[in-house]
Structures are given as C-alpha cells and as structure tokens.
Design a protein around this motif. Sequence first.
Motif: not given
Length: 330
Positions: A50-60, A66-69, A102-110
């Motif tokens: 598993v890859s662990l990315v340390v970051g905030d879900i509100a960081d657009a 990440l969502v694009s991939k 923020t997540l919803l906007e990303a899944v919408r975009a991709y």
Amino acid sequence: MRILVTGGAGFIGSNFVIENARRPGVNITVLDALTYAGSPASLSSVSDQVSLVVGDIADARLVHDLVSKCDAVVHFAAESHNDNSLADPSPFVQTNIVGTYTLLEAVRAYGVRYHHVSTDEVFGDLELDDPAKFTEHTAYNPSSPYSSTKAASDMLVRAWARSFGVRATLSNCSNNYGPYQHIEKFIPRQITNILTGVRPKLYGAGRNVRDWIHVDDHNSAVWRILDSGEIGRTYLIGADGELDNLSVIRMILELMGRDPHDFDHVTDRAGHDLRYAIDSSTLRDELGWHPRYTNFREGLQATIDWYRDNHGWWENDKDAVEARYQAQGA
Ligand code: NAD
Ligand code: DAU
C-alpha cells in the motif's frame, strides 16, 4: 481497481486496507493527514502493498491529483469523536464538511466511483423502549457537532449524486469495535484502563444503548456495497448488537478477571444520545450481506486480547488521553 482510501490510517480505514490490500487486481493508496487518530503503525503489516500519502482531504490540489489516478474512492477520513466535537467543533466542520466537499468536486471532475462512509448518529437517538430501529427512510436529526457535520456531508453526497451524476453510494453504520481503535473511545479506553491499573469510567448511569458491530463486519459490508451497491443508494449497516454501556463495562471487567462493580461513574456527556439501533435488512436482503461476528462476547474477548498483546501500539498515548478526560471530569 485502483482505490483511494481516505482515513486509511485510522481505526476502520486501516482494518479495511489490511483486509483488502491483497485482493487480486486491487491497488490501494491511502490518503491520511495522520492526525492524533491516525497511525502508520496500523498499516505496518501491509506497508509493502500500500502507498501512504500524508495529506489533508481538504487540500484540493493534492486530492485532484490522487483522484485523477484512481478508479474509486472509499471515504473514511473524519474527525470522529463526539467528546472532542463538544470541546472544539472547528476541525469537524473543516474535515467532515469541507473535506468531503473537496473529494466530491474531484470525483465529479474525473468521473470516479465514490463510497461515503457515514454513521447511524445522523438519525439522532431512539427511546429505550421504541420498537422501531433506524432505516434508510428515517429522517435526519443529529445531536452533536460531530453527527451534524457527518449529516451535512451525507447531504452533500446526495446532492452531488443527483445534480452532477456522481456515481456515489452511502453507508451509515453503528458503533464499531475491534483492533486499532483509538483509546479515547469507550471499549478500548476501558480495556487499557484496566491494563494500566486505572478504574474504568462510565458516563452517567450507563443506560445508553449502542448497537455494536465488529469492524471486519462493517468493512465486509462496505466492500459489498462498493462492488454491488446501486448507485445513488444509502445502505444501513448493523449486526443486531444492542447493549447498554453498563452491561458492556461489566462484561469487560468480567472477561479481564475483575470484579464487575470495579468502575467509576463520571460526568455524563452533554446532549448524550440515548440509543441507536440499526435495521440492516435492505443490505442483507438485496446484497446478501451477513455479519460474521454474531457473538459479541467472543469478539470483545478477541479485542481485549489484541490490546493486551499490542501495548506498543497504544501505550504512548495513554497518559495524555486520560489527562484530557480528567480535565473534563470524565
Ligand atoms: P478515526 O478517528 O479512528 O480515524 C479517522 C482517520 O482520518 C485518521 O487516520 C485521521 O488521521 C484521518 N483524518 C482526519 N482528518 C483528516 C483530514 N483532514 N485529511 C485526511 N485524513 C484525515 O475514525 P474511525 O472510527 O475509523 O471512523 C472512520 C469513518 O467511519 C468516519 O467517517 C466515521 O464517521 C465513520 N464511522 C465510525 C464508526 C465508529 O464506530 N468508529 C461507526 C460508523 C461510522
Ligand atoms: O454510532 C456510531 C458512532 O459510534 C460513530 O459515528 C463515532 O465515530 C464513534 O465514535 C461512536 O460514537 P459514540 O459516541 O457512540 O462512541 P464512544 O466510544 O465515544 O462512546 C460509546 C458510549 O460509551 C457512549 O454512550 C458514551 C459512553 N462512554 C464513552 C467513553 C469514552 C462512557 O460511558 N465512558 C467513556 O469513557
């Protein structure tokens, strides 16, 4: 399938990742801010997979990258503890509402599939003698800053599904127990109190009822919904595990070889929800899901054994957690 698991270093998320990391054809990336509630140690058994990315879900920017991939997002990340939300609601608004947005906007975009992990607390509470349980049709009536921010996030998901065609499913689950749960929560707090020579602490008279489910059963349901759930639908997850807090604390004491009366009553939680109870028949009838842990006593014994065998996972946090509770009279 490439899955982005938010909050995958927390209690339920890490158990989900451990369970699914070795599935053939599945590739998991965890996005987790590693707040006080997240621990990379919870993922040590699968760190090669598993890859662990340390970051905030509100960081657009990070979230869009990440969502694009990925092919699907399973969203566990949240501020999750009611007592903390009473002390300071602000991170709850930020993570649970702005983070979900923020997540919803990303899944919408991709055009990415999205599963939203929520809680039965969005429905408020039930009387002790109410024959009804929560269903997919129960009106929202949250009580605490935590549950109201979860309710708000659920509403965003429903709106994004309907207005923008986001391929989303939602689940609302009852109280989880099992390994890797933070020791601020009821069951691990009492187990680790006994292991460190502190008396267990019961809020008020302990009449409040929670509907306990083992974390592996919650996660098998989430996987089933991700795999076979109908887009746009909400599923309630529960294992018919209603018990009042007094009975749970006495069971823990008994299973750990102590006198079942050897605990303290402490200040009750403000606005404390009385009872939760889940009717999960839609999930069982339509998706054929069933819980594996139907004996709470056995699941609790296994959980006690896990905390006894994994001191290193929790002991550094113990003094600070208890000091915080003591300052609140709890
Ligand atoms: P937890 O508090 O143990 O873990 C939350 C994780 O989210 C942590 O790893 C934390 O570091 C991470 N996180 C917090 N803020 C973040 C941010 N801004 N960006 C990225 N990561 C962040 O929570 P849990 O008990 O595992 O709950 C997981 C989900 O399940 C939550 O959405 C919760 O509402 C829901 N839920 C929990 C229960 C339960 O009994 N614990 C029951 C039903 C639903
Ligand atoms: O119902 C699902 C929810 O369950 C999740 O959405 C939350 O994220 C999760 O934290 C949990 O919320 P609760 O508030 O029910 O869980 P908690 O473990 O904090 O408390 C369980 C019960 O035990 C509750 O009635 C309060 C009581 N309690 C709690 C603590 C920490 C005590 O009596 N003593 C304690 O020391």
